[in-house]
Design a protein around this motif. Sequence first.
Motif, short mmCIF file in Angstrom:
data_model
loop_
_atom_site.label_atom_id
_atom_site.label_comp_id
_atom_site.label_asym_id
_atom_site.label_seq_id
_atom_site.Cartn_x
_atom_site.Cartn_y
_atom_site.Cartn_z
N SER A 347 9.22 -5.79 -7.02
CA SER A 347 10.42 -6.30 -6.35
C SER A 347 10.66 -5.57 -5.03
O SER A 347 10.17 -4.45 -4.81
CB SER A 347 11.64 -6.11 -7.24
OG SER A 347 11.95 -4.73 -7.37
N LYS A 348 11.43 -6.21 -4.17
CA LYS A 348 11.80 -5.59 -2.89
C LYS A 348 12.57 -4.29 -3.13
O LYS A 348 12.36 -3.29 -2.43
CB LYS A 348 12.64 -6.57 -2.07
CG LYS A 348 13.06 -6.02 -0.71
CD LYS A 348 13.87 -7.05 0.06
CE LYS A 348 14.35 -6.51 1.41
NZ LYS A 348 15.15 -7.50 2.15
N GLU A 349 13.43 -4.31 -4.14
CA GLU A 349 14.24 -3.12 -4.45
C GLU A 349 13.36 -1.94 -4.85
O GLU A 349 13.67 -0.78 -4.54
CB GLU A 349 15.23 -3.43 -5.57
CG GLU A 349 16.35 -4.38 -5.19
CD GLU A 349 15.88 -5.83 -4.98
OE1 GLU A 349 16.54 -6.55 -4.21
OE2 GLU A 349 14.84 -6.21 -5.58
N LEU A 351 10.19 -1.59 -3.80
CA LEU A 351 9.35 -1.26 -2.65
C LEU A 351 10.07 -0.37 -1.64
O LEU A 351 9.48 0.54 -1.05
CB LEU A 351 8.88 -2.53 -1.95
CG LEU A 351 7.83 -3.39 -2.67
CD1 LEU A 351 7.71 -4.75 -1.98
CD2 LEU A 351 6.48 -2.68 -2.70
N ILE A 352 11.35 -0.63 -1.42
CA ILE A 352 12.09 0.03 -0.33
C ILE A 352 12.05 1.56 -0.42
O ILE A 352 11.79 2.23 0.58
CB ILE A 352 13.54 -0.49 -0.28
CG1 ILE A 352 13.56 -1.93 0.25
CG2 ILE A 352 14.41 0.42 0.60
CD1 ILE A 352 14.92 -2.60 0.20
N GLU A 357 12.62 -0.32 4.28
CA GLU A 357 13.08 -1.71 4.20
C GLU A 357 12.28 -2.65 5.09
O GLU A 357 12.02 -3.79 4.73
CB GLU A 357 14.56 -1.80 4.56
CG GLU A 357 15.13 -3.20 4.36
CD GLU A 357 16.65 -3.23 4.41
OE1 GLU A 357 17.23 -4.31 4.24
OE2 GLU A 357 17.25 -2.15 4.62
N ALA A 360 8.88 -3.40 3.53
CA ALA A 360 9.15 -4.10 2.27
C ALA A 360 9.50 -5.56 2.53
O ALA A 360 9.05 -6.47 1.82
CB ALA A 360 10.27 -3.40 1.51
N GLU A 361 10.31 -5.79 3.57
CA GLU A 361 10.69 -7.16 3.92
C GLU A 361 9.47 -7.96 4.34
O GLU A 361 9.35 -9.16 4.01
CB GLU A 361 11.73 -7.14 5.04
CG GLU A 361 12.18 -8.52 5.51
CD GLU A 361 12.84 -9.34 4.41
OE1 GLU A 361 12.72 -10.59 4.47
OE2 GLU A 361 13.46 -8.76 3.49
N ILE A 364 7.61 -9.11 1.25
CA ILE A 364 8.29 -10.24 0.61
C ILE A 364 8.07 -11.52 1.41
O ILE A 364 7.84 -12.60 0.84
CB ILE A 364 9.79 -9.94 0.45
CG1 ILE A 364 10.00 -8.70 -0.44
CG2 ILE A 364 10.52 -11.14 -0.15
CD1 ILE A 364 9.34 -8.77 -1.80
N GLN A 365 8.11 -11.43 2.73
CA GLN A 365 7.81 -12.60 3.57
C GLN A 365 6.38 -13.08 3.35
O GLN A 365 6.12 -14.28 3.32
CB GLN A 365 8.04 -12.26 5.05
CG GLN A 365 9.50 -12.09 5.42
CD GLN A 365 9.67 -11.66 6.88
OE1 GLN A 365 8.71 -11.31 7.55
NE2 GLN A 365 10.91 -11.67 7.35
N ARG A 367 4.75 -12.77 0.56
CA ARG A 367 4.76 -13.40 -0.77
C ARG A 367 5.33 -14.82 -0.70
O ARG A 367 4.89 -15.71 -1.44
CB ARG A 367 5.58 -12.53 -1.72
CG ARG A 367 5.48 -12.88 -3.18
CD ARG A 367 6.30 -11.90 -4.00
NE ARG A 367 5.78 -10.55 -3.94
CZ ARG A 367 6.41 -9.48 -4.44
NH1 ARG A 367 7.60 -9.62 -5.01
NH2 ARG A 367 5.87 -8.28 -4.36
#
Length: 387
Positions: A347-349, A351-352, A357, A360-361, A364-365, A367
């Motif tokens: 999860s992003k949470e 990864l951060i 952040e 990590a963002e 997610i992008q 993904r």
Amino acid sequence: MLTDYYADLHIHVGRNQYGRPVKITASNQLTIENILIEASERKGIDIVGVIDCQAPAVLAELQQMISDGKAVERNDGGIRFKHTTLILGSEIEIYDQNCQGPIHVLCYFPYLKSMTIFSNWLSEHMKNNQLSSQRFYGDAVALQQKTKELDGIFIPAHVFTPFKSLFGKGVKQSLEEVFHPDWIDAIELGLSADTPMADQIAELHRYTYVTNSDAHSLAKIAREYQLIRLKEPSFKELQMALQQIEERKVIKNFGMNPRLGKYYTTVCQKCLRPYKESPCPHCKSVTFIKGVADRIAELKTSSHSLSSRPAYLYQVPLEYIPALGPKTLEKLIDHFGNEMSVIHRVSKEALIPVIGERIAEKIIQLREGKLLIESGGGGKYGKIARK
């Protein structure tokens, strides 16, 4: 009970156990053992197809690994090393009198014995089977027939790239100009194409599509791959999945956005800028390298993709993400086990705290297929836009 496995079926050997080249353009670090360690411990890939196994020195090295207890040959084909199964493959460059240009194909076999028989047979048709992708002078259908005699899998490789591929220059319009259509087990799309693009050609609708890395370095392993539903990770089960037998099948293809491939766009052969009119407005050259998108437009015979196709998900290798360098990648693997976990599951949470952040963002992008792409062409890869 069926289980889902990640598979990358097109990986080269750079050097054999004697330090001599196999794939001359590949990294010295691409040894059989290093490939298996990378796939099993870092990438999280369950099945790898190593496509230089016809080389006698590579076969000898695999046999030695089995003798030393490092690997085990599976009853249903393939060689088990830790968490990964190796599928014995060979990439061959066909020069058939019916070809408009050379065509690369992938032939896979279940056992060391069957690959050894194939290697000996190849030595009668090519100059040096110690090296990768050597020229096969003969009938393409005879190569298919030999593959089937040995219970093998036959797949045309990266079928749309401008050079050394089936539709790039190999045939004018149809695969039947060169191959027996019933002796093809799957179609490898290549880095510059995806499922909707390939499905514009109606004669391909009958085949399973595979997406593979064509890795020339350890880092490039699993830049493209598929998720396959099998009873176990073996050659026989893979063969069943490509033929969609008894619920075995490819259930997802993970590939780079075709715009990241190095042959997506038609470009000027001299300056490599997008080519839309002749002469090139930038350098006045009149020669160009035709992109995959334009070649498929020429071949188009269908206006739709099959609804039964598995999803094709755009997956960008972590190394492509700006600001995610080797040290950050090592930190991710140390925390989360392997790249498959980072790309698909963490999860992003989570990864951060590890990488911050901003990166990590980006993951997610990645993904979600939301990263902006600058298209590649003429042998130059596309890239992720920094903004």
